[in-house]
Design an enzyme around this catalytic site. Sequence first.
Site, PDB file in Angstrom:
ATOM      1  N   GLY A 179     -14.404  24.366   8.405  1.00  0.00           N
ATOM      2  CA  GLY A 179     -14.437  25.147   7.114  1.00  0.00           C
ATOM      3  C   GLY A 179     -15.740  25.198   6.610  1.00  0.00           C
ATOM      4  O   GLY A 179     -16.134  25.656   5.184  1.00  0.00           O
ATOM      5  N   GLN A 180     -16.807  24.576   7.215  1.00  0.00           N
ATOM      6  CA  GLN A 180     -18.182  24.650   6.565  1.00  0.00           C
ATOM      7  C   GLN A 180     -18.790  25.898   6.559  1.00  0.00           C
ATOM      8  O   GLN A 180     -18.836  26.727   7.561  1.00  0.00           O
ATOM      9  CB  GLN A 180     -19.061  23.613   7.637  1.00  0.00           C
ATOM     10  CG  GLN A 180     -20.480  23.155   7.134  1.00  0.00           C
ATOM     11  CD  GLN A 180     -21.390  22.444   7.877  1.00  0.00           C
ATOM     12  OE1 GLN A 180     -20.986  21.927   9.050  1.00  0.00           O
ATOM     13  NE2 GLN A 180     -22.487  22.096   7.346  1.00  0.00           N
ATOM     14  N   HIS A 207     -19.292  16.863  -0.324  1.00  0.00           N
ATOM     15  CA  HIS A 207     -18.496  17.120  -1.766  1.00  0.00           C
ATOM     16  C   HIS A 207     -17.710  16.074  -2.417  1.00  0.00           C
ATOM     17  O   HIS A 207     -17.312  15.313  -1.828  1.00  0.00           O
ATOM     18  CB  HIS A 207     -17.308  18.244  -1.236  1.00  0.00           C
ATOM     19  CG  HIS A 207     -17.562  19.400  -0.703  1.00  0.00           C
ATOM     20  ND1 HIS A 207     -17.740  20.679  -1.538  1.00  0.00           N
ATOM     21  CD2 HIS A 207     -17.559  19.991   0.503  1.00  0.00           C
ATOM     22  CE1 HIS A 207     -17.847  21.645  -0.767  1.00  0.00           C
ATOM     23  NE2 HIS A 207     -17.856  21.405   0.709  1.00  0.00           N
ATOM     24  N   ASN A 252     -17.014  18.768   5.198  1.00  0.00           N
ATOM     25  CA  ASN A 252     -16.588  19.826   6.048  1.00  0.00           C
ATOM     26  C   ASN A 252     -17.771  20.159   6.989  1.00  0.00           C
ATOM     27  O   ASN A 252     -18.621  19.909   6.941  1.00  0.00           O
ATOM     28  CB  ASN A 252     -16.418  21.128   5.258  1.00  0.00           C
ATOM     29  CG  ASN A 252     -15.309  21.305   4.237  1.00  0.00           C
ATOM     30  OD1 ASN A 252     -14.267  20.594   4.284  1.00  0.00           O
ATOM     31  ND2 ASN A 252     -15.556  21.880   2.993  1.00  0.00           N
ATOM     32  N   ASP A 292     -21.620  21.896  -7.680  1.00  0.00           N
ATOM     33  CA  ASP A 292     -21.213  23.142  -6.756  1.00  0.00           C
ATOM     34  C   ASP A 292     -21.057  24.477  -7.667  1.00  0.00           C
ATOM     35  O   ASP A 292     -20.551  24.553  -8.703  1.00  0.00           O
ATOM     36  CB  ASP A 292     -19.699  22.875  -6.238  1.00  0.00           C
ATOM     37  CG  ASP A 292     -19.594  23.801  -4.983  1.00  0.00           C
ATOM     38  OD1 ASP A 292     -19.433  23.332  -3.943  1.00  0.00           O
ATOM     39  OD2 ASP A 292     -19.332  24.980  -5.208  1.00  0.00           O
ATOM     40  N   HIS A 305     -23.772  18.273   3.621  1.00  0.00           N
ATOM     41  CA  HIS A 305     -23.321  17.910   2.227  1.00  0.00           C
ATOM     42  C   HIS A 305     -22.026  17.231   2.122  1.00  0.00           C
ATOM     43  O   HIS A 305     -21.191  17.397   2.841  1.00  0.00           O
ATOM     44  CB  HIS A 305     -23.315  19.283   1.494  1.00  0.00           C
ATOM     45  CG  HIS A 305     -22.277  20.438   1.942  1.00  0.00           C
ATOM     46  ND1 HIS A 305     -22.923  21.216   3.174  1.00  0.00           N
ATOM     47  CD2 HIS A 305     -21.354  20.894   1.756  1.00  0.00           C
ATOM     48  CE1 HIS A 305     -21.838  22.070   3.288  1.00  0.00           C
ATOM     49  NE2 HIS A 305     -20.801  21.822   2.588  1.00  0.00           N
TER      50      HIS A 305
HETATM   51  P1  DGP Z   1     -18.834  24.103   2.639  1.00  0.00           P
HETATM   52  O1  DGP Z   1     -17.617  24.895   2.576  1.00  0.00           O
HETATM   53  O2  DGP Z   1     -18.251  22.717   2.873  1.00  0.00           O
HETATM   54  O3  DGP Z   1     -19.856  24.554   3.418  1.00  0.00           O
HETATM   55  O4  DGP Z   1     -19.056  23.985   1.087  1.00  0.00           O
HETATM   56  C1  DGP Z   1     -20.259  25.060   0.580  1.00  0.00           C
HETATM   57  C2  DGP Z   1     -20.355  24.823  -0.957  1.00  0.00           C
HETATM   58  O5  DGP Z   1     -21.578  25.100  -1.411  1.00  0.00           O
HETATM   59  C3  DGP Z   1     -19.383  25.734  -1.496  1.00  0.00           C
HETATM   60  O6  DGP Z   1     -18.243  24.988  -2.156  1.00  0.00           O
HETATM   61  C4  DGP Z   1     -20.137  26.516  -2.431  1.00  0.00           C
HETATM   62  C5  DGP Z   1     -21.423  25.730  -2.599  1.00  0.00           C
HETATM   63  N1  DGP Z   1     -22.409  26.638  -2.746  1.00  0.00           N
HETATM   64  C6  DGP Z   1     -22.627  27.772  -1.958  1.00  0.00           C
HETATM   65  N2  DGP Z   1     -23.832  28.292  -2.292  1.00  0.00           N
HETATM   66  C7  DGP Z   1     -24.331  27.502  -3.341  1.00  0.00           C
HETATM   67  C8  DGP Z   1     -25.593  27.771  -4.369  1.00  0.00           C
HETATM   68  O7  DGP Z   1     -26.522  28.504  -4.075  1.00  0.00           O
HETATM   69  N3  DGP Z   1     -25.420  26.705  -5.278  1.00  0.00           N
HETATM   70  C9  DGP Z   1     -24.677  25.955  -5.554  1.00  0.00           C
HETATM   71  N4  DGP Z   1     -24.831  25.070  -6.519  1.00  0.00           N
HETATM   72  N5  DGP Z   1     -23.572  25.767  -4.734  1.00  0.00           N
HETATM   73  C10 DGP Z   1     -23.431  26.626  -3.721  1.00  0.00           C
END
Ligand code: DGP
Length: 112
Positions: free
Chosen positions: A91-92, A100, A85, A30, A98
Amino acid sequence: MADCIFCKIIAGEIPGRKIYEDGEILAFHDVNPQAPVHFLVIPKKHIPSVMDGADPGLLGKLLFKAQELAVQEGCGEKGGRFVINCKEDGGQTVDHLHVHALGGRPLDWPPG
Ligand code: DGP
């Protein structure tokens, strides 16, 4: 999907620190880690959320790979958390399904 950031990581159009990849799924760190271990496991097929038609086999594979990689990342003894999420109330923020995987420190419960 053209404007999906995770689809761009899958396509190699933007960088991602990949941990695992096969024909169906990708795992990568992340970009904004909330714990010492924080990575995401995603399907390569664009599915907006867990409530948008992922099949049971794919959901099982995402979760199984998340726990397998969490052990590989050092969480086998103390554990951690696997979170999906979903949509607005969940909170997505990225509309590509995905999982986590978080660990490496004690995690609070319940979420806010
Ligand atoms: P959510 O809130 O569950 O939709 O989490 C999305 C997650 O994705 C958040 O923890 C940050 C991560 N994220 C967003 N953009 C990028 C990216 O460009 N690269 C990576 N590695 N993670 C990302």
